[in-house]
Design a protein around this motif. Structure first.
Motif, PDB file in Angstrom:
ATOM      1  N   THR A   1      12.181  45.165  67.692  1.00 55.89           N
ATOM      2  CA  THR A   1      12.402  46.031  68.855  1.00 55.89           C
ATOM      3  C   THR A   1      11.877  47.433  68.610  1.00 55.89           C
ATOM      4  OG1 THR A   1      14.355  44.784  69.548  1.00 55.89           O
ATOM      5  CG2 THR A   1      14.171  47.048  70.341  1.00 55.89           C
ATOM      6  N   ALA A   2      12.182  48.007  67.433  1.00 58.46           N
ATOM      7  CA  ALA A   2      11.750  49.368  67.125  1.00 58.46           C
ATOM      8  C   ALA A   2      10.235  49.448  67.018  1.00 58.46           C
ATOM      9  CB  ALA A   2      12.398  49.841  65.836  1.00 58.46           C
ATOM     10  N   ARG A   3       9.653  48.478  66.361  1.00 56.99           N
ATOM     11  CA  ARG A   3       8.200  48.514  66.180  1.00 56.99           C
ATOM     12  C   ARG A   3       7.478  48.470  67.516  1.00 56.99           C
ATOM     13  NH1 ARG A   3       4.703  43.822  63.027  1.00 56.99           N
ATOM     14  NH2 ARG A   3       2.674  44.413  63.866  1.00 56.99           N
ATOM     15  N   ARG A   4       7.915  47.594  68.399  1.00 60.27           N
ATOM     16  CA  ARG A   4       7.273  47.475  69.706  1.00 60.27           C
ATOM     17  C   ARG A   4       7.406  48.786  70.495  1.00 60.27           C
ATOM     18  NH1 ARG A   4       9.307  42.969  70.849  1.00 60.27           N
ATOM     19  NH2 ARG A   4      11.092  43.664  72.094  1.00 60.27           N
ATOM     20  N   ALA A   5       8.612  49.369  70.465  1.00 59.21           N
ATOM     21  CA  ALA A   5       8.846  50.617  71.194  1.00 59.21           C
ATOM     22  C   ALA A   5       8.044  51.769  70.605  1.00 59.21           C
ATOM     23  CB  ALA A   5      10.341  50.948  71.182  1.00 59.21           C
ATOM     24  N   LEU A   6       7.972  51.841  69.276  1.00 62.58           N
ATOM     25  CA  LEU A   6       7.238  52.924  68.631  1.00 62.58           C
ATOM     26  C   LEU A   6       5.734  52.795  68.859  1.00 62.58           C
ATOM     27  CD1 LEU A   6       9.261  53.121  65.300  1.00 62.58           C
ATOM     28  CD2 LEU A   6       9.155  54.901  67.068  1.00 62.58           C
ATOM     29  N   GLU A   7       5.230  51.581  68.895  1.00 59.15           N
ATOM     30  CA  GLU A   7       3.812  51.387  69.192  1.00 59.15           C
ATOM     31  C   GLU A   7       3.491  51.847  70.606  1.00 59.15           C
ATOM     32  OE1 GLU A   7       2.725  47.574  66.292  1.00 59.15           O
ATOM     33  OE2 GLU A   7       3.345  47.227  68.376  1.00 59.15           O
ATOM     34  N   ASP A   8       4.352  51.500  71.563  1.00 64.55           N
ATOM     35  CA  ASP A   8       4.138  51.932  72.944  1.00 64.55           C
ATOM     36  C   ASP A   8       4.266  53.446  73.068  1.00 64.55           C
ATOM     37  OD1 ASP A   8       3.674  49.355  73.830  1.00 64.55           O
ATOM     38  OD2 ASP A   8       5.728  49.022  74.499  1.00 64.55           O
TER      39      ASP A   8
END
Length: 282
Positions: free
Chosen positions: A140-147
């Motif tokens: 979840t964090a990785r996806r949000a941080l990439e966006d």
């Protein structure tokens, strides 16, 4: 969750050093309400950024994103000191640290991650320059941080925890190594009677032209100089004048890498490059 442009409009940052200041400015420019807590105030508030100093203020952190813009050694302590809630995304900005330094935040139910802009932030920078950014985290964090990185004009790429040391060593070699190499060159200029400030002033355009060549031509095409030309006689003279100086070992190591690039480039004869290899390894 962020899809393209950020939906969440509130981010909290701990620390207001170079990276914290630049990140806060980029977040504010992207439309975030940003609150920054720092033990001692080292700057004035900017538009869209609320600065808090002293004790941690009530309700902090409350943003969907919580960034720890502190030194690597302080990250675990800061993570333990914050009252984060389940679902918040807590990320550090270190290039070398893994996710284990945020285990206290994870124990509170936060999604943990890291965002490391691959850029040198100068003093006083009000936002991040366009650059790549190393990202890691829970799914979840990785996806949000990439966006989020894309929304800030950054280009995210994934670096797994076990490779953080290698990644950070490469980054340090490129950035810190360039500065250290320039210092070595400036010391050689001083032997010519050129003062250090003037030597740096003279070297900067040369360094800039090399960076421009890297940007426009890439590797190995950006390589120039005697090794690229297969000029063994010039390399021999270089080694003679550098013998027993602090710069000799650095010259040999860097020219061996240049030699590998020259072989890849294919413009000099194999015989000429073999002669240079013999000189550099002697």
């Amino acid at each position: 969750m962020i899809k393209g442009a950020p939906v969440a409009r509130h981010a909290d940052i701990v620390g207001y050093g170079r990276m914290g200041r630049a990140l806060s400015g980029s977040l504010a420019r992207a439309g975030f309400r940003v609150r920054v807590w720092t033990p001692s105030l080292r700057g004035r508030e900017a538009e869209g950024i609320e600065l808090c100093e002293g004790p941690i203020p009530p309700g902090f952190p409350s943003g969907e994103f919580v960034f720890l813009a502190v030194s690597d050694r302080a990250i675990p302590t800061v993570a333990r000191s914050l009252s984060v809630r389940e679902g918040q995304i807590v990320a550090h900005l270190s290039g070398a640290a893994g996710l284990d330094v945020l285990e206290a935040a994870a124990a509170c139910g936060a999604e943990i991650g890291s965002l490391h802009p691959l850029v040198s932030v100068p003093p006083g920078a009000s936002e991040l320059s366009p650059c790549h950014a190393a990202v890691d985290g829970t799914e979840t964090a990785r996806r949000a941080l990439e966006d989020l990185a894309r929304a800030l004009g950054l280009r995210p790429f994934f670096v797994p925890p076990e490779m953080r040391g290698l990644y950070h060593a490469a980054a340090s070699l490129a950035a810190n190594g360039l500065v250290a190499l320039s210092s070595l060159a400036a010391r050689l200029f001083e032997r010519l009677g050129v003062a250090r400030p003037e030597a740096v002033e003279a070297l900067v355009p040369l360094l800039g032209s090399a960076v421009d060549a890297l940007r426009s031509r890439g590797l190995p095409a950006a390589l120039t100089g005697p090794v690229a030309r297969g000029d063994a006689e010039t390399v021999r003279r270089h080694l003679e004048v550098l013998e027993s100086t602090d710069a000799e070992a650095a010259y040999r190591a860097l020219m061996l890498e240049a030699l590998a690039l020259s072989r890849e480039l294919g413009e000099a004869s194999a015989e000429a490059l073999d002669a240079i290899a013999t000189l550099l390894k002697s």
